[in-house]
Design a protein around this motif. Structure first.
Motif, PDB file in Angstrom:
ATOM      1  N   LEU A 131      51.211  54.391  30.601  1.00  0.00           N
ATOM      2  CA  LEU A 131      51.845  53.199  30.042  1.00  0.00           C
ATOM      3  C   LEU A 131      52.251  53.432  28.595  1.00  0.00           C
ATOM      4  O   LEU A 131      53.340  53.023  28.165  1.00  0.00           O
ATOM      5  CB  LEU A 131      50.901  52.004  30.148  1.00  0.00           C
ATOM      6  N   ILE A 135      56.046  53.339  26.827  1.00  0.00           N
ATOM      7  CA  ILE A 135      56.342  52.583  25.612  1.00  0.00           C
ATOM      8  C   ILE A 135      57.006  53.481  24.570  1.00  0.00           C
ATOM      9  O   ILE A 135      57.971  53.086  23.906  1.00  0.00           O
ATOM     10  CB  ILE A 135      55.055  51.949  25.041  1.00  0.00           C
ATOM     11  N   GLN A 138      60.560  53.990  25.572  1.00  0.00           N
ATOM     12  CA  GLN A 138      61.340  52.781  25.308  1.00  0.00           C
ATOM     13  C   GLN A 138      61.657  52.640  23.824  1.00  0.00           C
ATOM     14  O   GLN A 138      62.766  52.247  23.448  1.00  0.00           O
ATOM     15  CB  GLN A 138      60.574  51.542  25.788  1.00  0.00           C
ATOM     16  N   ASP A 155      61.495  49.700  31.564  1.00  0.00           N
ATOM     17  CA  ASP A 155      60.732  48.457  31.639  1.00  0.00           C
ATOM     18  C   ASP A 155      60.229  48.225  33.064  1.00  0.00           C
ATOM     19  O   ASP A 155      59.055  47.893  33.279  1.00  0.00           O
ATOM     20  CB  ASP A 155      61.614  47.280  31.192  1.00  0.00           C
ATOM     21  N   PHE A 158      57.451  50.664  33.794  1.00  0.00           N
ATOM     22  CA  PHE A 158      56.198  50.250  33.158  1.00  0.00           C
ATOM     23  C   PHE A 158      55.417  49.332  34.090  1.00  0.00           C
ATOM     24  O   PHE A 158      54.207  49.514  34.312  1.00  0.00           O
ATOM     25  CB  PHE A 158      56.517  49.533  31.842  1.00  0.00           C
ATOM     26  N   HIS A 159      56.101  48.358  34.661  1.00  0.00           N
ATOM     27  CA  HIS A 159      55.411  47.400  35.524  1.00  0.00           C
ATOM     28  C   HIS A 159      55.012  48.039  36.861  1.00  0.00           C
ATOM     29  O   HIS A 159      53.949  47.722  37.406  1.00  0.00           O
ATOM     30  CB  HIS A 159      56.285  46.163  35.729  1.00  0.00           C
ATOM     31  N   HIS A 203      54.502  44.841  25.626  1.00  0.00           N
ATOM     32  CA  HIS A 203      53.908  45.980  26.325  1.00  0.00           C
ATOM     33  C   HIS A 203      52.718  46.544  25.548  1.00  0.00           C
ATOM     34  O   HIS A 203      51.673  46.865  26.125  1.00  0.00           O
ATOM     35  CB  HIS A 203      54.954  47.074  26.542  1.00  0.00           C
ATOM     36  N   GLU A 204      52.897  46.670  24.250  1.00  0.00           N
ATOM     37  CA  GLU A 204      51.821  47.223  23.424  1.00  0.00           C
ATOM     38  C   GLU A 204      50.579  46.340  23.452  1.00  0.00           C
ATOM     39  O   GLU A 204      49.445  46.837  23.539  1.00  0.00           O
ATOM     40  CB  GLU A 204      52.327  47.395  21.987  1.00  0.00           C
ATOM     41  N   VAL A 207      48.772  46.679  26.912  1.00  0.00           N
ATOM     42  CA  VAL A 207      48.022  47.925  27.023  1.00  0.00           C
ATOM     43  C   VAL A 207      46.782  47.893  26.128  1.00  0.00           C
ATOM     44  O   VAL A 207      45.701  48.352  26.527  1.00  0.00           O
ATOM     45  CB  VAL A 207      48.914  49.139  26.678  1.00  0.00           C
ATOM     46  N   ILE A 222      50.041  39.203  29.581  1.00  0.00           N
ATOM     47  CA  ILE A 222      51.011  39.408  30.660  1.00  0.00           C
ATOM     48  C   ILE A 222      51.724  38.109  30.999  1.00  0.00           C
ATOM     49  O   ILE A 222      52.923  38.102  31.310  1.00  0.00           O
ATOM     50  CB  ILE A 222      50.333  40.010  31.927  1.00  0.00           C
ATOM     51  N   HIS A 225      54.239  37.598  28.310  1.00  0.00           N
ATOM     52  CA  HIS A 225      55.293  38.607  28.429  1.00  0.00           C
ATOM     53  C   HIS A 225      56.269  38.276  29.559  1.00  0.00           C
ATOM     54  O   HIS A 225      57.474  38.529  29.435  1.00  0.00           O
ATOM     55  CB  HIS A 225      54.648  39.973  28.679  1.00  0.00           C
TER      56      HIS A 225
END
Length: 245
Positions: A131, A135, A138, A155, A158-159, A203-204, A207, A222, A225
């Motif tokens: 992950l 990031i 990205q 993106d 990532f998911h 994202h950061e 994680v 989440i 987000h």
């Protein structure tokens, strides 16, 4: 990250994601799945915009297949809500449905909340490392206006990695089958550094909460987000009226 390393890392992730997209339940790519995924990507990218008529004879020639795998692929697209098959008449790419987007957002929040709960409790180092690598990739492309599509692909990856890390990649495939309208709206977006920065920050934080073992914080992150207001797509509907129901 150096440009050569960036390109290599992205190519490796793209290959892994492509394999996930084309994989059948038996673990072997089939013509119908190949056609399904290619047509799906052409619809999601708006190469085939809402309202486009699809002719089976033309598609059979393009993909060099018989009618059987083509029919199977189109039936899946119909189930996903991306095309509408009118028997003995025509097949059209559907218009974007705002009610479907709201349902997809609800499903996404429910599934991803459970996924981050499991990831946070298990805290698998390899998943966290993957992950963080995404990031980093990205971040490298976020400031390049020509790389919006690549940022969006990362993106999605990532998911997917979160679902895979939680042991439920098939649930990501289920979610993916329900988010076609939402993905099409995303393709209408233009590059905006501020918006991409917020995605990266989200994202950061996700994680970090997973790595810290903070379940409640991970769920909050989440949900924040993935939240979108009810009028999220209204500006795009005003600009592209013919694309929406």
């Amino acid at each position: 990250m150096k440009k050569a390393n960036l390109t290599h890392a992205f190519d490796m992730m793209q290959h892994a994601f492509d394999m996930m997209q084309h994989e059948t339940p038996m673990g072997r790519p089939m013509a119908s799945w190949r056609i399904y995924d290619d047509l799906r990507q052409r619809i999601l990218s708006l190469e085939l915009p809402p309202g486009t008529a699809l002719t089976r004879a033309d598609l059979a020639r393009k993909y060099d297949v018989s009618q059987t795998p083509l029919r199977d692929a189109m039936q899946r697209l119909d189930q996903d809500g991306l095309i509408r098959i009118y028997p003995q008449s025509k097949t059209l790419v559907t218009r974007i449905n705002l009610a479907q987007i709201r349902q997809a957002l609800f499903l996404r929040q429910a599934l991803e909340s459970e996924v981050v709960m499991k990831l946070t409790k298990e805290r698998t180092a390899s998943t966290v490392a993957r992950l963080r690598e995404i990031i980093a990739l990205q971040r490298e492309v976020a400031t390049d206006k020509t790389q919006l599509r690549r940022f969006q692909e990362l993106d999605e990856y990532f998911h997917f990695v979160m679902f895979e890390g939680a042991g439920h990649p098939n649930l990501h495939a289920l979610l993916r089958s329900q988010t076609g309208d939402m993905d099409r709206v995303r393709r209408l977006q233009v590059h905006a550094e501020g918006r991409l920065r917020l995605i990266l920050q989200g994202h950061e934080r996700i994680v970090a909460a997973i790595e810290n073992g903070d379940v409640d914080q991970a769920v909050r992150e989440i949900r924040a987000h993935t939240h979108k207001p009810d009028d999220w797509a209204d500006e795009y509907r005003a600009l592209y009226k013919d694309y929406f129901t």
